[in-house]
Design a protein around this motif. Structure first.
Motif, mmCIF file in Angstrom:
data_model
loop_
_atom_site.group_PDB
_atom_site.id
_atom_site.type_symbol
_atom_site.label_atom_id
_atom_site.label_comp_id
_atom_site.label_asym_id
_atom_site.label_seq_id
_atom_site.Cartn_x
_atom_site.Cartn_y
_atom_site.Cartn_z
ATOM 1 N N VAL A 23 -31.653 -5.832 -8.376
ATOM 2 C CA VAL A 23 -30.792 -6.584 -7.511
ATOM 3 C C VAL A 23 -29.191 -5.917 -7.130
ATOM 4 O O VAL A 23 -28.917 -5.365 -8.037
ATOM 5 N N PHE A 24 -29.135 -6.158 -5.730
ATOM 6 C CA PHE A 24 -27.728 -5.520 -5.448
ATOM 7 C C PHE A 24 -26.979 -6.587 -4.721
ATOM 8 O O PHE A 24 -27.580 -7.683 -4.092
ATOM 9 N N ASP A 25 -25.671 -6.608 -4.557
ATOM 10 C CA ASP A 25 -24.823 -7.409 -3.663
ATOM 11 C C ASP A 25 -24.776 -7.117 -2.155
ATOM 12 O O ASP A 25 -24.174 -6.027 -1.908
ATOM 13 N N ALA A 26 -25.518 -8.019 -1.357
ATOM 14 C CA ALA A 26 -25.734 -7.671 0.059
ATOM 15 C C ALA A 26 -24.465 -7.982 0.810
ATOM 16 O O ALA A 26 -24.527 -7.290 1.825
ATOM 17 N N SER A 27 -23.377 -8.656 0.111
ATOM 18 C CA SER A 27 -22.349 -8.895 0.697
ATOM 19 C C SER A 27 -21.532 -8.019 0.902
ATOM 20 O O SER A 27 -20.403 -7.994 1.777
ATOM 21 N N VAL A 81 -33.787 -6.720 -4.236
ATOM 22 C CA VAL A 81 -33.441 -8.128 -3.904
ATOM 23 C C VAL A 81 -31.936 -7.837 -3.556
ATOM 24 O O VAL A 81 -31.052 -7.260 -4.432
ATOM 25 N N GLY A 82 -31.486 -8.143 -2.400
ATOM 26 C CA GLY A 82 -29.985 -8.286 -1.809
ATOM 27 C C GLY A 82 -29.599 -9.762 -2.138
ATOM 28 O O GLY A 82 -30.257 -10.524 -1.533
ATOM 29 N N THR A 83 -28.417 -10.044 -2.800
ATOM 30 C CA THR A 83 -27.928 -11.424 -3.144
ATOM 31 C C THR A 83 -26.874 -11.662 -2.225
ATOM 32 O O THR A 83 -26.153 -10.645 -1.532
ATOM 33 N N LYS A 84 -26.349 -13.033 -2.472
ATOM 34 C CA LYS A 84 -24.931 -13.343 -1.860
ATOM 35 C C LYS A 84 -25.041 -13.280 -0.205
ATOM 36 O O LYS A 84 -23.871 -12.869 0.384
ATOM 37 N N LEU A 85 -25.954 -13.487 0.466
ATOM 38 C CA LEU A 85 -26.202 -13.582 1.862
ATOM 39 C C LEU A 85 -25.235 -14.481 2.476
ATOM 40 O O LEU A 85 -24.800 -14.219 3.514
ATOM 41 N N ASP A 86 -25.148 -15.598 1.715
ATOM 42 C CA ASP A 86 -24.325 -16.721 2.290
ATOM 43 C C ASP A 86 -22.775 -16.268 2.266
ATOM 44 O O ASP A 86 -22.013 -17.001 3.016
ATOM 45 N N LYS A 87 -22.290 -14.994 1.782
ATOM 46 C CA LYS A 87 -21.029 -14.724 1.936
ATOM 47 C C LYS A 87 -20.784 -13.724 3.213
ATOM 48 O O LYS A 87 -19.577 -13.351 3.595
ATOM 49 N N ILE A 88 -22.128 -13.309 3.891
ATOM 50 C CA ILE A 88 -22.016 -12.942 5.116
ATOM 51 C C ILE A 88 -21.890 -13.821 6.180
ATOM 52 O O ILE A 88 -22.732 -14.693 6.452
ATOM 53 N N PRO A 89 -21.058 -13.619 7.438
ATOM 54 C CA PRO A 89 -20.909 -14.605 8.382
ATOM 55 C C PRO A 89 -22.549 -14.749 9.329
ATOM 56 O O PRO A 89 -23.197 -13.636 9.321
ATOM 57 N N GLN A 95 -28.352 -8.296 11.288
ATOM 58 C CA GLN A 95 -27.966 -6.868 11.416
ATOM 59 C C GLN A 95 -27.635 -6.250 10.263
ATOM 60 O O GLN A 95 -28.000 -5.269 10.186
ATOM 61 N N ARG A 96 -27.110 -7.192 9.291
ATOM 62 C CA ARG A 96 -26.651 -6.573 8.088
ATOM 63 C C ARG A 96 -27.967 -6.382 6.972
ATOM 64 O O ARG A 96 -27.950 -5.038 6.470
ATOM 65 N N LYS A 97 -28.849 -7.179 7.177
ATOM 66 C CA LYS A 97 -30.065 -7.222 6.499
ATOM 67 C C LYS A 97 -30.994 -5.771 7.034
ATOM 68 O O LYS A 97 -31.595 -5.076 6.269
ATOM 69 N N GLN A 98 -30.919 -5.892 8.351
ATOM 70 C CA GLN A 98 -31.819 -4.826 9.003
ATOM 71 C C GLN A 98 -31.001 -3.134 8.744
ATOM 72 O O GLN A 98 -31.943 -2.258 8.427
ATOM 73 N N ASP A 125 -29.881 -16.204 -0.150
ATOM 74 C CA ASP A 125 -28.806 -17.040 0.223
ATOM 75 C C ASP A 125 -28.556 -17.530 -1.382
ATOM 76 O O ASP A 125 -29.098 -18.637 -1.725
ATOM 77 N N ASN A 126 -27.304 -17.210 -2.111
ATOM 78 C CA ASN A 126 -27.140 -17.837 -3.349
ATOM 79 C C ASN A 126 -26.765 -19.385 -3.111
ATOM 80 O O ASN A 126 -27.169 -20.071 -4.232
ATOM 81 N N MET A 127 -26.379 -19.933 -2.434
ATOM 82 C CA MET A 127 -25.998 -21.449 -2.116
ATOM 83 C C MET A 127 -27.209 -21.921 -1.825
ATOM 84 O O MET A 127 -27.062 -23.355 -2.202
ATOM 85 N N ARG A 128 -28.247 -21.549 -1.477
ATOM 86 C CA ARG A 128 -29.551 -22.397 -1.284
ATOM 87 C C ARG A 128 -30.770 -22.080 -2.408
ATOM 88 O O ARG A 128 -31.249 -22.856 -2.709
ATOM 89 N N SER A 129 -30.579 -20.846 -2.802
ATOM 90 C CA SER A 129 -31.512 -20.477 -3.740
ATOM 91 C C SER A 129 -31.323 -21.047 -5.179
ATOM 92 O O SER A 129 -32.744 -21.299 -5.926
ATOM 93 N N GLY A 130 -30.747 -21.534 -5.619
ATOM 94 C CA GLY A 130 -30.561 -22.446 -6.711
ATOM 95 C C GLY A 130 -30.524 -23.677 -6.890
ATOM 96 O O GLY A 130 -30.085 -24.370 -7.576
#
Length: 292
Positions: A23-27, A81-89, A95-98, A125-130
């Motif tokens: 797992v890494f911080d995708a933000s 797995v990239g986490t904290k997708l919710d912190k990206i606009p 584009q960030r994911k790609q 998206d950490n705000m949704r996944s849990g």
């Protein structure tokens, strides 16, 4: 994770039967400087793993993949797995994911284990996944499906285990207080005879190896100094090892130079180990002294 814990992952948590989520911080950008992992000593902080501050987040991700693949065999699965997708606009997420996925696989394509890394990279998206919404989050559902696929493939690869080993398995799973954290191999052999009726040293060896592969005990056969000892309480070993990795240097000024030597050069003096274990881990000092 913190690189200080790599030794725990490699010696305690890892085995060839494992599947991994790295797992890494995708933000934060993968090419950005990695966050320092510092140890404090007399008001001065040391980053012993990245002293020049040159490592990027990508370097740290690849470091952990390298650590994991020291153990994983061709049957293992490694999912990134990239986490904290919710912190990206929201408008930048696609584009960030790609970009992140392309950068990761370009970096890994010359690694010998490249074919064992699952594709694609999953983003969460950490705000949704849990929350309640996880079941409606396509990325989480897909990730869960990939994990269950790996588990089901494991179940399909049946391993024949004698039923008479079951009492020994139950003994380990119950974490009975009647067992010391470390036992001599001869004592394990006696337990195997009492509980399972095993008379053969060869069968006892196979039983210990099997339970080691499940992570229920630890037996390091490749190290002569340890081959006659079996750790039957894995959590205990995690506790005493963690105490060494992140000791509190302010506990006793008498050992300040010892802590400095440990943090800056990775040299652990026996007197410091005994001090840490005696003050922070019950039973550890006596056990380690006995096994020395």
């Amino acid at each position: 994770g913190q690189r200080a814990y790599a030794i725990l992952q490699h010696l305690v948590l890892a085995n060839t039967r494992c599947h991994y989520l790295v797992v890494f911080d995708a933000s934060v950008p993968l090419d950005a400087p990695a966050r320092p992992e510092t140890f404090g000593l007399h008001g001065v902080e040391f980053d012993v793993f990245n002293p020049g501050g040159m490592m990027t987040n990508m370097d740290v991700l690849v470091y952990w993949l390298d650590v994991v693949f020291q153990t994983v065999n061709d049957n293992g699965r490694v999912i990134i797995v990239g986490t904290k997708l919710d912190k990206i606009p929201f408008f930048k997420r696609s584009q960030r994911k790609q970009d992140a996925e392309e950068a990761i696989f370009n970096r890994l394509k010359y690694k010998s284990y490249f074919h064992l890394v699952e594709k694609p990279v999953f983003f969460v998206d950490n705000m949704r996944s849990g929350s309640f919404f996880w079941s409606r989050d396509r990325s989480v559902v897909d990730l869960l499906g990939k994990v269950m696929e790996a588990v089901n493939n494991d179940l399909a690869m049946q391993v024949q285990v004698p039923l008479k080993w079951l009492p020994f398995t139950n003994l380990l799973q119950q974490h009975t207080e009647n067992l010391p954290p470390i036992m001599k191999l001869n004592d394990i052999t006696q337990k195997a005879q009492q509980l399972c009726g095993i008379r053969s040293d060869e069968e006892t060896k196979r039983m210990v190896e099997f339970h080691h592969s499940l992570g229920l005990l630890l037996h390091f056969t490749s190290t002569p100094a340890l081959c006659n000892n079996v750790v039957v309480d894995v959590e205990w070993l995690l506790t005493v090892t963690s105490a060494l990795l992140h000791p509190l240097s302010t506990e006793d000024p008498q050992f300040s130079k010892h802590f400095c030597l440990l943090h800056t050069h990775g040299i652990l003096l026996e007197s410091l180990a005994m001090h840490i274990w005696s003050t922070r881990c019950s039973q550890s000092s006596k056990l380690m002294t006995d096994e020395r």
